[in-house]
Design an enzyme around this catalytic site. Structure first.
Site, PDB file in Angstrom:
ATOM      1  N   GLU A 431      66.213  97.109  -7.327  1.00  0.00           N
ATOM      2  CA  GLU A 431      65.892  98.185  -8.972  1.00  0.00           C
ATOM      3  C   GLU A 431      65.612  97.463 -10.212  1.00  0.00           C
ATOM      4  O   GLU A 431      66.375  96.836 -10.461  1.00  0.00           O
ATOM      5  CB  GLU A 431      67.247  98.943  -8.490  1.00  0.00           C
ATOM      6  CG  GLU A 431      67.534 100.232  -9.722  1.00  0.00           C
ATOM      7  CD  GLU A 431      68.452 100.422 -10.324  1.00  0.00           C
ATOM      8  OE1 GLU A 431      69.619 100.001  -9.364  1.00  0.00           O
ATOM      9  OE2 GLU A 431      68.957 101.139 -10.750  1.00  0.00           O
ATOM     10  N   ASP A 504      71.761  98.497  -8.629  1.00  0.00           N
ATOM     11  CA  ASP A 504      73.212  98.922  -9.785  1.00  0.00           C
ATOM     12  C   ASP A 504      74.517  99.328  -8.808  1.00  0.00           C
ATOM     13  O   ASP A 504      74.035 100.498  -8.183  1.00  0.00           O
ATOM     14  CB  ASP A 504      72.649  99.032 -10.960  1.00  0.00           C
ATOM     15  CG  ASP A 504      71.579  98.314 -11.507  1.00  0.00           C
ATOM     16  OD1 ASP A 504      71.511  97.569 -11.157  1.00  0.00           O
ATOM     17  OD2 ASP A 504      71.340  98.771 -12.582  1.00  0.00           O
ATOM     18  N   ASP A 506      76.496 101.723 -10.646  1.00  0.00           N
ATOM     19  CA  ASP A 506      76.205 102.295 -11.206  1.00  0.00           C
ATOM     20  C   ASP A 506      76.092 104.662  -9.964  1.00  0.00           C
ATOM     21  O   ASP A 506      74.860 104.178  -9.369  1.00  0.00           O
ATOM     22  CB  ASP A 506      75.655 102.526 -12.591  1.00  0.00           C
ATOM     23  CG  ASP A 506      74.077 102.338 -12.179  1.00  0.00           C
ATOM     24  OD1 ASP A 506      73.866 102.645 -11.399  1.00  0.00           O
ATOM     25  OD2 ASP A 506      74.102 101.864 -13.531  1.00  0.00           O
ATOM     26  N   ASP A 508      73.336 105.556 -11.276  1.00  0.00           N
ATOM     27  CA  ASP A 508      71.548 105.578 -11.037  1.00  0.00           C
ATOM     28  C   ASP A 508      71.844 104.940 -10.051  1.00  0.00           C
ATOM     29  O   ASP A 508      70.424 105.181  -9.599  1.00  0.00           O
ATOM     30  CB  ASP A 508      71.128 105.804 -12.530  1.00  0.00           C
ATOM     31  CG  ASP A 508      70.677 106.016 -14.324  1.00  0.00           C
ATOM     32  OD1 ASP A 508      71.607 106.689 -13.603  1.00  0.00           O
ATOM     33  OD2 ASP A 508      70.861 105.597 -14.974  1.00  0.00           O
TER      34      ASP A 508
END
Ligand code: 1YM
Length: 640
Positions: A431, A504, A506, A508
């Site tokens: 990403e 990541d 998180d 997102d």
């Protein structure tokens, strides 16, 4: 008449022991594998017998318990397994069923068994692979009991142990840990999901599940679906938007074969048609599915022509058009199913095609005639699908001429590996550009390729097919993998045997990961099934003390590291994204095969998984948030 011999060590005994011994020698031949899946197979086999009793009309409640020490108990309120002496074997019928291989059909006495699996040999296989197994039969006011140990040897004859006002059978067993060496721990979710599916597929049967292993953490659930597969379709469409009110339902019986179909269209583009024979998901389809598809296409075209929705023959709808946005369950119960295909999950009985078609024809036609406004909605959707299909075809012809999806032109942003050996090659889907940059520098170029994903990956659940293939990120993935997609997919051409999603840690990152997984699930499912898809696990924390550095991958691990280090002068850095790591750190925490942990994506139950994908990609925020916090359900941990 032969004289009954007092029985101590007869030839029958030998045959019996040899039978179960064969199962213990090669358990894989009988239950496929001795992994976690095989362990659960034991439970399905016993449940199958209870389901048979329910389908025969004698039981309507099945209770499954996971007891302490992973002992399983299955109970039904049927007639009770026969307790008398069996004519042919001279043993109790209980012992016959539980110790003689292939006792199944032969002892069933006419009424056909529809449950799947091992066709009745199941009980003896479970017994053979158990440390112990007990049978309690409540019948005629009495409780009868027999116990088996050490791979199926009875500890004595059937004995009376009490009185009762109930009827039914209870089978309790403990899987043998010397057989199931990987694990003897049952997965509550696996059992729960299968029981729910069985309840959907068999209307009117109540199924209860209790997990009593941990006093602090008891769990239980109960399933009962009066509407059967009608409710299954509603359940699968729960997070979608149906475009007409009624779940269309047809049922019928011909030549001892029971057919049920339930279906409803939603505003999406994917088709979710699932078929079952004798409660088993026929992943590879077969004659029941063929009969359903051809009849659906024929009847919709016929209605569309008769009612002037379609004026010219060349505008006829094809199967793909009439299945867009369709959720359907086809369930047949067959006394003698023949399975074909690579995984033996394709129904082969030819007569089923015609019978499904007969059942569909009259009743679906009537539905269309009696519900003109719902019929109109469905037809109009199919016509839009056919127009989109033709437009996409034109667009594809154009791009094909330009060679855009040719394998020869690898995407520009791909940093490929140097080896040509696809079996050791890996591709990291990363990403963002900055993480992509670190990954390019940190990787082992020999066998690790990096494909940074820049823009947003399209939500394939919400987009029309041709839009999906307009998306740059999707195109890069397809060209990089080299194996094509959909019907034209060729796994032999896959350029990397490990495809690793690295996002990541998180919300997102989870979202992007889910978008990628959804794309794989819809267009590249064989990659998931063949175990090629992995998720990288970057650390959450960097903990340093002086020059010593350690990484923690969870909050629990952080606590451990803190303890190890002692409290004075520790520096804790919480990584917010992969981009914060320099190339060396990314390598040594997340990409180095020697130390990294990859999670292999494993979809055991594609149907349930589909509902989850739907939930994730749908408009409801709350269930998605919950999933992102706890997404372990999809994936199986695997240390590489
Ligand atoms: C918890 C598991 O096995 N129930 C069960 C099994 C049988 C019967 C009833 C049964 C079947 C028949 C007649 C018949 C079985 N019987 C046989 C056999 N629950 C569970 N409940 N009477 C009772 O099929 O005719 C095999 S399974 F062989 F004895 F008929």
């Amino acid at each position: 008449m032969m004289e009954k011999v007092e029985h101590s060590y007869t030839s029958e005994d030998i045959q019996v022991l040899e039978g179960l011994e064969a199962v213990r020698k090669r358990p894989g031949m009988y239950i496929g594998t001795t992994s976690e899946r095989g362990l659960h197979h034991l439970v399905w086999e016993i449940i199958d017998n209870a389901i048979d009793e329910s389908l025969a009309g004698y039981a309507n409640h099945i209770i499954v318990k996971i007891l302490k020490d992973n002992v399983i108990s299955v109970e039904d309120n049927g007639r009770g397994i026969p307790v008398g002496i069996h004519e042919k074997t001279g043993l109790s019928t209980i012992e016959t069923i539980f110790t003689i291989l292939h006792a199944g059909g032969k002892f069933g006495g006419g009424a056909y068994k529809v449950s799947g699996g091992l066709h009745g040999v199941g009980a003896s296989v479970v017994n053979a692979l158990s440390e112990y197994l007990e049978v309690y039969v409540h019948q005629g006011g009495k409780i009868h009991f027999q116990r088996f140990e050490h791979g199926g040897k009875s500890t004595g004859p059937v004995t009376l142990i009490g009185t009762t006002d109930k009827r039914g059978s209870i089978v309790i067993f403990k899987a043998d840990p010397t057989v199931f060496t990987e694990t003897t721990t049952y997965n509550y979710e696996t059992i729960r999901d299968r029981l729910r599916q069985i309840a959907f597929l068999n209307k009117g049967i109540k199924i209860s599940l209790f997990d009593e292993r941990d006093d602090e953490n008891l769990a239980s659930v109960e399933y009962y679906y009066e509407g059967g597969i009608r409710e299954y379709v509603e359940f699968l469409n729960k997070n979608k938007a149906p475009i007409h009110n009624d779940v269309i339902y047809v049922e019928g019986e011909e030549e001892n074969i029971i057919v049920e179909v339930a279906m409803q269209y939603n505003d999406g583009y994917a088709s979710n048609v699932y078929s079952f024979c004798n409660n088993i998901n026929t992943h590879e389809g077969g004659t029941h599915e063929e009969g359903f598809r051809s009849t659906l296409t024929r009847l919709i075209n016929q209605y569309a022509k008769e009612n002037n929705f379609i004026k010219k023959d060349e505008d006829a709808l094809i199967g793909e058009d009439v299945r867009e946005g369709l959720t359907a369950i086809i369930s047949v119960k067959h006394p003698d199913p023949q399975y074909e295909g690579q995984t033996k999950t394709k129904l082969g009985n030819a007569e089923v095609r015609r019978i499904v078609s007969n059942v569909m024809s009259g009743q679906f036609e009537r539905f269309l005639l009696e519900n003109p406004s719902q019929a109109k909605t469905v037809i109009e959707k199919s016509i839009i699908a056919s127009k989109a299909r033709l437009a996409a075809k034109k667009a594809r012809e154009l791009t094909r001429r330009k060679g855009a999806l040719e394998i020869s032109s690898l995407p520009g942003k791909l940093a490929d590996c140097s080896t040509n050996d696809s079996t050791i090659s890996e591709i990291y889907l990363v990403e963002g550009d900055s993480a992509g940059g670190s990954a390019k520098l940190g990787r082992n170029r020999e066998f690790q390729a990096i494909l940074p994903l820049r823009g947003k990956v399209i939500n394939v659940e919400k987009a029309q097919r041709h839009k999906v293939f307009d998306n740059n990120e999707i195109r890069s993935m397809i060209t990089a993998f080299g194996c094509g997609f959909g019907d034209e997919m060729d796994l032999d051409k896959l350029r990397y045997h490990k495809i690793v999603i690295m996002t990541d840690a998180d919300v997102d990152g989870s979202h992007i990961r889910t978008l990628i997984l959804t794309f794989f699930y819809r267009f590249l499912k064989p990659l998931i099934e063949a175990g090629h898809i992995f998720i990288a696990q970057p650390p959450l924390y960097k903990v340093s003390k002086g020059t010593t550095v350690r990484y923690a991958y969870s909050d629990a691990e952080l606590e451990e590291v803190k303890l190890d280090f002692g409290t004075d002068k520790i520096n804790i850095q919480r990584y917010k994204g992969l981009g914060e790591m320099n190339p060396e750190q990314l390598w040594e925490t997340t990409m180095d095969p020697e130390v990294r942990t990859l999670i292999q994506v494993d979809i055991d139950n594609a149907i349930e998984a589909d509902a989850v994908f739907e939930m994730l990609m749908g408009d409801d925020v709350e269930p998605r948030r919950e999933f992102i916090v706890d997404n372990a359900r999809f994936v199986k941990n695997l240390d590489i």
